[in-house]
Structure formats: C-alpha cells, structure tokens
Design a protein around this motif. Sequence first.
Motif, PDB file in Angstrom:
ATOM      1  N   GLY A   8     -10.448 -62.176  35.888  1.00  0.00           N
ATOM      2  CA  GLY A   8      -9.337 -63.056  36.254  1.00  0.00           C
ATOM      3  C   GLY A   8      -9.089 -63.001  37.753  1.00  0.00           C
ATOM      4  O   GLY A   8      -9.129 -61.924  38.356  1.00  0.00           O
ATOM      5  N   GLY A   9      -8.850 -64.177  38.332  1.00  0.00           N
ATOM      6  CA  GLY A   9      -8.543 -64.218  39.760  1.00  0.00           C
ATOM      7  C   GLY A   9      -7.302 -63.391  40.060  1.00  0.00           C
ATOM      8  O   GLY A   9      -7.173 -62.818  41.142  1.00  0.00           O
ATOM      9  N   SER A  10      -6.414 -63.293  39.081  1.00  0.00           N
ATOM     10  CA  SER A  10      -5.170 -62.549  39.302  1.00  0.00           C
ATOM     11  C   SER A  10      -5.422 -61.047  39.457  1.00  0.00           C
ATOM     12  O   SER A  10      -4.594 -60.343  40.025  1.00  0.00           O
ATOM     13  CB  SER A  10      -4.192 -62.811  38.164  1.00  0.00           C
ATOM     14  N   THR A  41     -15.845 -65.523  37.939  1.00  0.00           N
ATOM     15  CA  THR A  41     -14.645 -65.138  38.683  1.00  0.00           C
ATOM     16  C   THR A  41     -13.578 -66.232  38.595  1.00  0.00           C
ATOM     17  O   THR A  41     -13.881 -67.428  38.628  1.00  0.00           O
ATOM     18  CB  THR A  41     -14.982 -64.917  40.173  1.00  0.00           C
ATOM     19  N   GLY A  42     -12.326 -65.804  38.507  1.00  0.00           N
ATOM     20  CA  GLY A  42     -11.195 -66.737  38.462  1.00  0.00           C
ATOM     21  C   GLY A  42     -10.715 -67.091  39.860  1.00  0.00           C
ATOM     22  O   GLY A  42     -11.253 -66.608  40.868  1.00  0.00           O
ATOM     23  N   GLY A  43      -9.695 -67.925  39.906  1.00  0.00           N
ATOM     24  CA  GLY A  43      -9.215 -68.444  41.185  1.00  0.00           C
ATOM     25  C   GLY A  43      -8.058 -67.658  41.789  1.00  0.00           C
ATOM     26  O   GLY A  43      -7.895 -67.612  43.008  1.00  0.00           O
ATOM     27  N   GLY A  44      -7.225 -67.076  40.931  1.00  0.00           N
ATOM     28  CA  GLY A  44      -6.101 -66.263  41.419  1.00  0.00           C
ATOM     29  C   GLY A  44      -5.038 -67.047  42.163  1.00  0.00           C
ATOM     30  O   GLY A  44      -4.921 -68.266  42.008  1.00  0.00           O
ATOM     31  N   ALA A  47      -5.924 -70.173  44.293  1.00  0.00           N
ATOM     32  CA  ALA A  47      -6.126 -71.404  43.525  1.00  0.00           C
ATOM     33  C   ALA A  47      -4.771 -72.031  43.182  1.00  0.00           C
ATOM     34  O   ALA A  47      -4.576 -73.236  43.340  1.00  0.00           O
ATOM     35  CB  ALA A  47      -6.919 -71.106  42.252  1.00  0.00           C
ATOM     36  N   ARG A  48      -3.830 -71.175  42.739  1.00  0.00           N
ATOM     37  CA  ARG A  48      -2.506 -71.718  42.392  1.00  0.00           C
ATOM     38  C   ARG A  48      -1.816 -72.318  43.613  1.00  0.00           C
ATOM     39  O   ARG A  48      -1.179 -73.365  43.516  1.00  0.00           O
ATOM     40  CB  ARG A  48      -1.636 -70.622  41.754  1.00  0.00           C
ATOM     41  N   ASP A  49      -1.939 -71.671  44.771  1.00  0.00           N
ATOM     42  CA  ASP A  49      -1.319 -72.189  46.002  1.00  0.00           C
ATOM     43  C   ASP A  49      -1.912 -73.553  46.375  1.00  0.00           C
ATOM     44  O   ASP A  49      -1.189 -74.501  46.655  1.00  0.00           O
ATOM     45  CB  ASP A  49      -1.534 -71.216  47.167  1.00  0.00           C
ATOM     46  N   CYS A  64      -6.682 -81.667  41.010  1.00  0.00           N
ATOM     47  CA  CYS A  64      -6.169 -80.296  41.179  1.00  0.00           C
ATOM     48  C   CYS A  64      -7.155 -79.290  40.585  1.00  0.00           C
ATOM     49  O   CYS A  64      -7.425 -78.241  41.181  1.00  0.00           O
ATOM     50  CB  CYS A  64      -4.810 -80.142  40.491  1.00  0.00           C
ATOM     51  N   ASP A  65      -7.697 -79.619  39.401  1.00  0.00           N
ATOM     52  CA  ASP A  65      -8.680 -78.724  38.766  1.00  0.00           C
ATOM     53  C   ASP A  65      -9.916 -78.560  39.652  1.00  0.00           C
ATOM     54  O   ASP A  65     -10.443 -77.451  39.788  1.00  0.00           O
ATOM     55  CB  ASP A  65      -9.106 -79.279  37.401  1.00  0.00           C
ATOM     56  N   LEU A  66     -10.369 -79.666  40.230  1.00  0.00           N
ATOM     57  CA  LEU A  66     -11.564 -79.592  41.085  1.00  0.00           C
ATOM     58  C   LEU A  66     -11.304 -78.685  42.289  1.00  0.00           C
ATOM     59  O   LEU A  66     -12.184 -77.933  42.717  1.00  0.00           O
ATOM     60  CB  LEU A  66     -11.988 -80.996  41.540  1.00  0.00           C
ATOM     61  N   GLY A 112     -15.854 -71.717  38.262  1.00  0.00           N
ATOM     62  CA  GLY A 112     -15.586 -72.761  37.262  1.00  0.00           C
ATOM     63  C   GLY A 112     -16.699 -73.788  37.216  1.00  0.00           C
ATOM     64  O   GLY A 112     -17.620 -73.790  38.047  1.00  0.00           O
ATOM     65  N   VAL A 113     -16.599 -74.663  36.224  1.00  0.00           N
ATOM     66  CA  VAL A 113     -17.660 -75.624  35.969  1.00  0.00           C
ATOM     67  C   VAL A 113     -17.148 -77.070  35.893  1.00  0.00           C
ATOM     68  O   VAL A 113     -17.723 -77.970  36.486  1.00  0.00           O
ATOM     69  CB  VAL A 113     -18.386 -75.228  34.653  1.00  0.00           C
ATOM     70  N   ALA A 114     -16.047 -77.278  35.151  1.00  0.00           N
ATOM     71  CA  ALA A 114     -15.579 -78.655  34.937  1.00  0.00           C
ATOM     72  C   ALA A 114     -14.058 -78.682  34.788  1.00  0.00           C
ATOM     73  O   ALA A 114     -13.471 -77.709  34.296  1.00  0.00           O
ATOM     74  CB  ALA A 114     -16.222 -79.213  33.676  1.00  0.00           C
ATOM     75  N   PRO A 115     -13.398 -79.786  35.207  1.00  0.00           N
ATOM     76  CA  PRO A 115     -11.940 -79.881  35.069  1.00  0.00           C
ATOM     77  C   PRO A 115     -11.478 -79.780  33.608  1.00  0.00           C
ATOM     78  O   PRO A 115     -12.266 -79.990  32.681  1.00  0.00           O
ATOM     79  CB  PRO A 115     -11.631 -81.285  35.620  1.00  0.00           C
ATOM     80  N   GLY A 116     -10.224 -79.448  33.409  1.00  0.00           N
ATOM     81  CA  GLY A 116      -9.639 -79.449  32.068  1.00  0.00           C
ATOM     82  C   GLY A 116      -9.754 -78.125  31.341  1.00  0.00           C
ATOM     83  O   GLY A 116      -9.530 -78.061  30.123  1.00  0.00           O
ATOM     84  N   GLN A 117     -10.134 -77.066  32.032  1.00  0.00           N
ATOM     85  CA  GLN A 117     -10.281 -75.757  31.379  1.00  0.00           C
ATOM     86  C   GLN A 117     -10.085 -74.664  32.415  1.00  0.00           C
ATOM     87  O   GLN A 117      -9.793 -74.951  33.569  1.00  0.00           O
ATOM     88  CB  GLN A 117     -11.664 -75.653  30.748  1.00  0.00           C
ATOM     89  N   THR A 118     -10.237 -73.417  32.011  1.00  0.00           N
ATOM     90  CA  THR A 118     -10.164 -72.317  32.991  1.00  0.00           C
ATOM     91  C   THR A 118     -11.473 -71.514  32.887  1.00  0.00           C
ATOM     92  O   THR A 118     -12.342 -71.819  32.060  1.00  0.00           O
ATOM     93  CB  THR A 118      -8.971 -71.366  32.732  1.00  0.00           C
ATOM     94  N   THR A 119     -11.559 -70.484  33.703  1.00  0.00           N
ATOM     95  CA  THR A 119     -12.800 -69.691  33.689  1.00  0.00           C
ATOM     96  C   THR A 119     -12.942 -68.868  32.394  1.00  0.00           C
ATOM     97  O   THR A 119     -14.026 -68.386  32.105  1.00  0.00           O
ATOM     98  CB  THR A 119     -12.893 -68.778  34.933  1.00  0.00           C
ATOM     99  N   ASP A 120     -11.864 -68.709  31.626  1.00  0.00           N
ATOM    100  CA  ASP A 120     -11.997 -68.082  30.291  1.00  0.00           C
ATOM    101  C   ASP A 120     -12.991 -68.874  29.451  1.00  0.00           C
ATOM    102  O   ASP A 120     -13.875 -68.308  28.790  1.00  0.00           O
ATOM    103  CB  ASP A 120     -10.658 -68.120  29.526  1.00  0.00           C
ATOM    104  N   ALA A 121     -12.803 -70.191  29.456  1.00  0.00           N
ATOM    105  CA  ALA A 121     -13.680 -71.057  28.657  1.00  0.00           C
ATOM    106  C   ALA A 121     -15.099 -71.034  29.215  1.00  0.00           C
ATOM    107  O   ALA A 121     -16.068 -71.000  28.444  1.00  0.00           O
ATOM    108  CB  ALA A 121     -13.131 -72.482  28.628  1.00  0.00           C
ATOM    109  N   VAL A 122     -15.222 -71.021  30.530  1.00  0.00           N
ATOM    110  CA  VAL A 122     -16.560 -70.971  31.150  1.00  0.00           C
ATOM    111  C   VAL A 122     -17.298 -69.722  30.663  1.00  0.00           C
ATOM    112  O   VAL A 122     -18.462 -69.788  30.257  1.00  0.00           O
ATOM    113  CB  VAL A 122     -16.462 -70.951  32.694  1.00  0.00           C
ATOM    114  N   SER A 123     -16.602 -68.582  30.678  1.00  0.00           N
ATOM    115  CA  SER A 123     -17.285 -67.339  30.300  1.00  0.00           C
ATOM    116  C   SER A 123     -17.670 -67.353  28.814  1.00  0.00           C
ATOM    117  O   SER A 123     -18.726 -66.834  28.443  1.00  0.00           O
ATOM    118  CB  SER A 123     -16.426 -66.112  30.630  1.00  0.00           C
TER     119      SER A 123
END
Length: 224
Positions: A8-10, A41-44, A47-49, A64-66, A112-123
């Motif tokens: 997680g980026g966090s 790896t997540g955005g943390g 990414a939120r900022d 925003c996702d991109l 990440g790979v594609a909008p509409g999800q998070t890196t949890d789904a990617v993994s």
Amino acid sequence: MIIVVSVGGSVLARTLDAEKFRGYASALKEIAKNNTLFVVTGGGKAARDYIGVARELGADEATCDLIGIELTRLNARLLIAALGDAAYCEPPLDYKEAKRASLSIRIIVMGGVAPGQTTDAVSAVLAEYIGADLLINATSIDGVYTSDPKKNRDAKKLDKLTPKQLIEIILKTEMVAGANAPVDLLAAKVIERSNIKTIVLSGENPRNILDAVNGRYTGTVIEK
Ligand code: UTP
C-alpha cells in the motif's frame, strides 16, 4: 514459490523517506533469493493529493485515476532504484509486460494498470495471471477485522477466513460512508474466483512480509 506482494502506498510512501524504500528493498531481496517475486506499489498520500487537486480543477474521475496510476508508477520507480540490479529496470505497464519481464529472473515492480480500480485489484489479477502461489497484501492495518476497526470498537481481528467471508465483510464496510475496506471488492472477487491464497498483514515493518513467506504470518489468511 511465485509470490505477489502488494504494498500500500500508505505504508511505503506515507511521507517520502529513502529509509522506508531501503528497508523494503532489503526484505524483498531476501524473499527473491528463493522465490519468483512480483511487487505492486500503491500511490499513497501523493496520489491522494494530486487527485484532490485534479478534482478541484474539474477533472473527471477517470482522469483522476490516470493521475493516481502515474503516482503508483513513480513509487514503483523509487522501489526499483532501491533494489538496484535485483529489480527489472522499468515498471511494466500491464500484465503481459510483467509476465515477459519476469523472464529476466529479477524482481518485477509495477504500479496501477487501468482506471476504475486500485492496486489491490492489480495485484490479485497479476497473481491470477502468473499463477502465483501466494498473494501478500501489506497494508496500514494488521489484518482483516469483522468490521472497520477505526469506526467500530467491537471489531475483532480474524486470523483466517474464506474469500466468500471476505467479500461479505467488504460489502458491509462499503455501505458505511468514508469507511476503508481492508482489500477492494474487485480484488476480493478475483481472489475468490481463482482461490488465491492471500495474506493481509501490516506493512509497517517489511520483515512481516518475510516472516509470512516463511510461514509465520501475523495478519489474516484468506483461503477456502
Ligand atoms: P492505490 O492502489 O494506492 O489506491 O492507487 P489506494 O488504495 O487509495 O491507496 P493506498 O495505497 O491504500 O494509500 C492510487 C490511486 O490510483 C488509481 C486510483 O485512483 C487509486 O485511488 N489507480 C490505481 C487506478 O485508477 N487504477 C489502478 O490500476 C491503480
């Protein structure tokens, strides 16, 4: 074993700190000695900022996702820098590229790979696609609870649960505004359909990941 670790980026990049990346690199190198290793790896906070500012400027959610994806890839690049020669030189942009890159016998690090999800789904999809034996989700909480521990004092940590039970918990959590699910729903669905053995644990100390690979997990195991 073939292992996918989602960081997680966090936990990896709450604040940008070289020591955090160094600590992760050292634990991941240790794991890669005896295993084929992929890291997502997540955005943390960054990414939120960035997403927050883009939204204020009127950007649509996919845009925003991109932007979020770019930040996850920047964190991947920092981890690659920390891993040096142990890592494949670039974050793959999709699953096929990740699989091809693994022929290099180095640690593959991607965002990440594609909008509409998070890196949890990617993994989870990556774990499915490369036939991983184990998926480890290193996050800011130390496992899966019966409900969101930040909102509910009676929430209890679970040592073990089935993918179906995980989905039930996530659906219950997602109904409460602002609540944080331990794993996103899409990831949980993928874990269920392919019965991927998954461990959710605290990523604060990267040694927890090493311990989990060696069978001494401290978090929650999800398996049928
Ligand atoms: P994260 O996976 O880090 O999201 O991706 P998160 O769960 O909010 O972050 P942490 O790690 O728990 O702090 C950051 C953002 O990048 C976009 C999403 O907008 C996500 O919120 N993203 C990421 C995608 O759109 N697609 C992806 O495949 C990955």
